[in-house]
Design a protein around this motif. Sequence first.
Motif, PDB file in Angstrom:
ATOM      1  N   ALA A 622       0.851  -1.199   0.000  1.00 19.05           N
ATOM      2  CA  ALA A 622       0.000   0.000   0.000  1.00 19.05           C
ATOM      3  C   ALA A 622       0.883   1.245   0.000  1.00 19.05           C
ATOM      4  N   ASP A 623       0.338   2.347  -0.491  1.00 20.80           N
ATOM      5  CA  ASP A 623       1.119   3.583  -0.489  1.00 20.80           C
ATOM      6  C   ASP A 623       1.359   4.023   0.948  1.00 20.80           C
ATOM      7  N   ILE A 624       0.359   3.785   1.785  1.00 18.25           N
ATOM      8  CA  ILE A 624       0.559   3.988   3.217  1.00 18.25           C
ATOM      9  C   ILE A 624      -0.005   2.787   3.947  1.00 18.25           C
ATOM     10  N   GLY A 625       0.871   1.971   4.501  1.00 12.59           N
ATOM     11  CA  GLY A 625       0.426   0.834   5.297  1.00 12.59           C
ATOM     12  C   GLY A 625       0.196   1.335   6.714  1.00 12.59           C
ATOM     13  N   ILE A 626      -0.941   0.974   7.288  1.00 11.64           N
ATOM     14  CA  ILE A 626      -1.267   1.471   8.631  1.00 11.64           C
ATOM     15  C   ILE A 626      -1.493   0.284   9.557  1.00 11.64           C
ATOM     16  N   ALA A 627      -0.688   0.193  10.617  1.00 14.31           N
ATOM     17  CA  ALA A 627      -0.846  -0.927  11.543  1.00 14.31           C
ATOM     18  C   ALA A 627      -1.600  -0.467  12.784  1.00 14.31           C
ATOM     19  N   MET A 628      -2.183  -1.438  13.463  1.00 15.67           N
ATOM     20  CA  MET A 628      -2.905  -1.135  14.694  1.00 15.67           C
ATOM     21  C   MET A 628      -1.934  -1.142  15.870  1.00 15.67           C
ATOM     22  N   GLY A 629      -1.979  -0.099  16.670  1.00 19.37           N
ATOM     23  CA  GLY A 629      -1.043   0.006  17.785  1.00 19.37           C
ATOM     24  C   GLY A 629      -1.403  -0.924  18.923  1.00 19.37           C
ATOM     25  N   ILE A 630      -2.705  -1.135  19.149  1.00 21.37           N
ATOM     26  CA  ILE A 630      -3.112  -1.930  20.304  1.00 21.37           C
ATOM     27  C   ILE A 630      -3.173  -3.403  19.932  1.00 21.37           C
ATOM     28  N   THR A 631      -3.910  -3.714  18.848  1.00 22.82           N
ATOM     29  CA  THR A 631      -4.107  -5.127  18.530  1.00 22.82           C
ATOM     30  C   THR A 631      -3.118  -5.637  17.487  1.00 22.82           C
ATOM     31  N   GLY A 632      -2.316  -4.729  16.913  1.00 18.84           N
ATOM     32  CA  GLY A 632      -1.453  -5.132  15.807  1.00 18.84           C
ATOM     33  C   GLY A 632      -0.277  -5.995  16.247  1.00 18.84           C
ATOM     34  N   THR A 633       0.131  -6.896  15.345  1.00 17.34           N
ATOM     35  CA  THR A 633       1.303  -7.716  15.618  1.00 17.34           C
ATOM     36  C   THR A 633       2.565  -6.916  15.272  1.00 17.34           C
ATOM     37  N   ASP A 634       3.700  -7.357  15.813  1.00 14.13           N
ATOM     38  CA  ASP A 634       4.974  -6.691  15.519  1.00 14.13           C
ATOM     39  C   ASP A 634       5.210  -6.661  14.013  1.00 14.13           C
ATOM     40  N   VAL A 635       4.861  -7.793  13.370  1.00 20.06           N
ATOM     41  CA  VAL A 635       5.151  -7.902  11.944  1.00 20.06           C
ATOM     42  C   VAL A 635       4.383  -6.847  11.157  1.00 20.06           C
ATOM     43  N   SER A 636       3.106  -6.673  11.523  1.00 24.44           N
ATOM     44  CA  SER A 636       2.317  -5.679  10.786  1.00 24.44           C
ATOM     45  C   SER A 636       2.883  -4.286  11.045  1.00 24.44           C
ATOM     46  N   LYS A 637       3.344  -4.050  12.272  1.00 27.26           N
ATOM     47  CA  LYS A 637       3.886  -2.714  12.573  1.00 27.26           C
ATOM     48  C   LYS A 637       5.156  -2.459  11.762  1.00 27.26           C
ATOM     49  N   GLU A 638       5.995  -3.498  11.676  1.00 29.26           N
ATOM     50  CA  GLU A 638       7.243  -3.294  10.943  1.00 29.26           C
ATOM     51  C   GLU A 638       7.012  -3.092   9.450  1.00 29.26           C
ATOM     52  N   ALA A 639       5.896  -3.638   8.964  1.00 32.62           N
ATOM     53  CA  ALA A 639       5.642  -3.513   7.525  1.00 32.62           C
ATOM     54  C   ALA A 639       4.979  -2.190   7.184  1.00 32.62           C
ATOM     55  N   SER A 640       4.561  -1.439   8.201  1.00 28.21           N
ATOM     56  CA  SER A 640       3.722  -0.283   7.886  1.00 28.21           C
ATOM     57  C   SER A 640       4.462   1.037   8.035  1.00 28.21           C
ATOM     58  N   ALA A 641       3.861   2.067   7.463  1.00 28.20           N
ATOM     59  CA  ALA A 641       4.475   3.391   7.497  1.00 28.20           C
ATOM     60  C   ALA A 641       3.926   4.202   8.666  1.00 28.20           C
ATOM     61  N   MET A 642       2.786   3.770   9.170  1.00 26.46           N
ATOM     62  CA  MET A 642       2.141   4.529  10.239  1.00 26.46           C
ATOM     63  C   MET A 642       1.472   3.548  11.194  1.00 26.46           C
ATOM     64  N   VAL A 643       1.454   3.887  12.481  1.00 19.57           N
ATOM     65  CA  VAL A 643       0.792   3.027  13.447  1.00 19.57           C
ATOM     66  C   VAL A 643      -0.293   3.841  14.141  1.00 19.57           C
ATOM     67  N   LEU A 644      -1.496   3.270  14.205  1.00 22.07           N
ATOM     68  CA  LEU A 644      -2.579   3.967  14.911  1.00 22.07           C
ATOM     69  C   LEU A 644      -2.521   3.578  16.370  1.00 22.07           C
ATOM     70  N   LEU A 645      -2.119   4.506  17.230  1.00 20.04           N
ATOM     71  CA  LEU A 645      -1.939   4.141  18.633  1.00 20.04           C
ATOM     72  C   LEU A 645      -3.264   3.812  19.301  1.00 20.04           C
ATOM     73  N   ASP A 646      -4.361   4.330  18.751  1.00 21.56           N
ATOM     74  CA  ASP A 646      -5.663   4.039  19.356  1.00 21.56           C
ATOM     75  C   ASP A 646      -6.538   3.156  18.460  1.00 21.56           C
ATOM     76  N   ASP A 647      -5.939   2.578  17.409  1.00 26.46           N
ATOM     77  CA  ASP A 647      -6.658   1.666  16.500  1.00 26.46           C
ATOM     78  C   ASP A 647      -7.888   2.305  15.861  1.00 26.46           C
TER      79      ASP A 647
END
Length: 871
Positions: A622-647
Amino acid sequence: MTEWHHISIEDALTRLETSLTGLDSDEVRRRLAAYGPNELEEKARRTPLVMFLGQFTDFMIIVLIGAAVVAGIIGEPGDAAPIITIVVLNAVIGFAQEYRAERAMAALREMSGNYAAVLRSGEHLSVPAREIVPGDLVLLEAGNVVPADVRLAEAVHLKTVEAALTGESLPAEKLSEQLFDSDLPLGDRRNMAYKGTVVAYGRGIGIAVATGMGTELGRIAAMLQQEAGTKTPLQRRLADFGKRLALAVLAICAVVFTLGLLRGEPLLLMLLTSISLAVAAIPEALPAVVTITLALGARKMVRQNALIRRLPAVETLGSVTYVCSDKTGTLTLNKMTVENVWPGDLEGTDAGSSGVSAATLFTTALVLCNDAREDSEGGLVGDPTETALLAYGRACGVIRTEIEALHPRVAELPFDSERKCMTTFHRDGDTVLAFTKGAVEVLTARSVAMLTNNGEVPLDRQEIERVTVEMAARGLRVLALAMRRWPYLPDRLESDEVESDLIFLGLAGMMDPPREEAAEAVAQCRNAGITPVMITGDHPLTARIIARRLAILEDDGDAVLTGRDLAELSPEEFEARVEQIRVYARVAPEQKLTIVKALQNRGHFVAMTGDGVNDAPALKRADIGIAMGITGTDVSKEASAMVLLDDNFATIVRAVREGRRIYANILKFITYSITSNIGTLVAITLAPFFGLPLPLLPIQILWLNLLCDSLPGLALAGEPAERDVMSRPPVDPKEGVFAGGRGYYAAGYGLVIGAAALAFQAIALRMRLPWQTMVFTFLVLNRMAVVLAVRSDRTSLLRIGIMSNRPLVGAIVITFCLQLAVVFTPALNPLFHTEPLSVRALVATVVLAMGMVLLSELQKGVLRWRRGSSR
Ligand code: ATP
């Protein structure tokens, strides 16, 4: 060195002076002090001194210093010192900006550090991965990045991908048994998991045996050092543009130099003038300004719960045309409660031969086939779907710990969103009871009968479908439960073999209310030309109901597509339809990649959310990958450009707004700086053609550059968003810096400014006024007018409000005072070759300089009127 794979778990625990309940906090503190944090040492950062000296490595700056020194030695020593002082001052400012940007980046890096689950003093805790010490018990589950090198004490279908260490991209199966060959290569030490590798499946518990640089990853860390800062697309375009501009400026400077000489100006003066002009007009500060603006923007976004992991994301957010969001937790609250069960009225009735009622078995299944836990205070922790089921069980009097003591779990097939179900095996006397829970259609397909109080009856698929539809139509998330009795624990725990021939037990319908702010955020997206799309593993009807409530779906029969239908479409067919689809239901995570690709092929700029391991490819693509801060796995966070701290979905929309503001401000700075530079260049280049002497001296050119690039430029970065940022279409990512009329603006106003300066010079010269000081002051103050004018390309300054950007007002006042000091302080006059101005001359200069604001207001008025009348 200990061969950890070669010794038993007990031996490993003894050597590490730990136990299966983990270390206590005092011991952790002691070990942390002894072993240091569990992190890889980074390549030495640039020291502040190196950063400062780096400011002088620019070729033109070196030439300028050289020329000033030469001029000082052979010509006018009075000029050399101030020129060098200003160059140094410029370097100090450049250094301060770069240092600030670097700090902001470091702070961001720090914030995006991983967390890890550990067992300490028997309690499950989530701690920053850098605080793990040897002897810690680390809990691993699918999606985790293994935080340290661990000897596995438990491995349940655990598979890890060790590509980072061994280059092998297929998952390696793990176990906890002792291995007797001491000489195994890394990839064959199957009872070990290594820092930096990824848990692809299953779960496990590991005893940390090495941390930080002591790990296998630590040994090869130097090879893995990430590249410090990747350039953003805008920065790349600017660097490119800067090179071309530099060539043009150098050519102009050569012309200025030649013309000056032809007019009989001194060689040294002309040399210094043209080099100063080149230094001032080449926008070498632009990439740094962009970095600072982005980094400061990213810092602000963290406060709004959007953590930026890759700086370019701040900029590209403004171009997003599609936001594809998960449903559960992002658009909904992920706070579930069981609202309905089916068949639910069997409580207490007799269940024939088994002696246990079907309803009791159903509730038992809900509670046992469940990975949520009760914490020490009686609260429920775990996946909200599962905590809801535990809470329901509790309300029916079925307590997890009590029933688990009777029927301990002996094996399991963990949940996986591909299979959409999970199974646990429990001891039941001499036999084994298996419970399966998952999506309704998956379980009905795998069931052969249904348990009722009259014993097993044939499965009534139609009735189950009817009840499911009824529940889903109320927006409930429906899960099914089933069981199977085994005489003994099956040898091979393969899904196809054990999750078949099931006896259906019933359905549970859970409510997960939409987030209140999500509907508003969806509306904002629409307004901003962004299409919101919902992607979920849930039932199409549930998805449709929730999407309707949020107005993602507007009564369009065609707009819901299921994963199965998607799989049947060819890529071309799908691409042809992709723009009509608003809701994807029952999709497998890999299909997210198909969706991203199809949208991108249609020219869209896609933001995609995700939380699981399997979401990683789509997040990366994705042009901007967005991972979930609360429920997201480490892998999804590492793959993404932005993390939603409040999902929260609304956070994405806020981030888009912020991204648009920041991008617009960068463009404003560029317009400001180029327009002003063109003005100065025009004045200096054309003066000889009108028979005028050089309007500015080298020191004045440099002062102009120093004063105007620093404060007002930075203050522009803090410019608030224009009222209509979220009602404009997204920025076209391919759009150049000078698109949207900005090029004409800069050229047009640049010419006007240059012409005004020349006319002013000619008149002042004729009136025998101190013309050079006047032109100099005019050009400085005029830049303040330009900075005010570029605050919006259409809204009047009066409407924006002069005071709505206080730092900018401050910057203008300071610049004004500094210029007055240069003009009226006797000690500075000889240095800057200025003379004090009379009040009339000063007023005339200020009025002419500010005329630019009037002119731009006029132009904006015409633009608004034209737009108004064309509607
Ligand atoms: P979203 O994709 O919106 O985040 P989701 O939770 O529905 O939502 P998945 O996690 O992929 O997506 O789940 C897919 C399906 O698997 C769910 O719709 C549900 O039927 C089933 N499911 C989800 N969680 C569990 C669980 N803990 N145990 C058993 N089945 C589950």
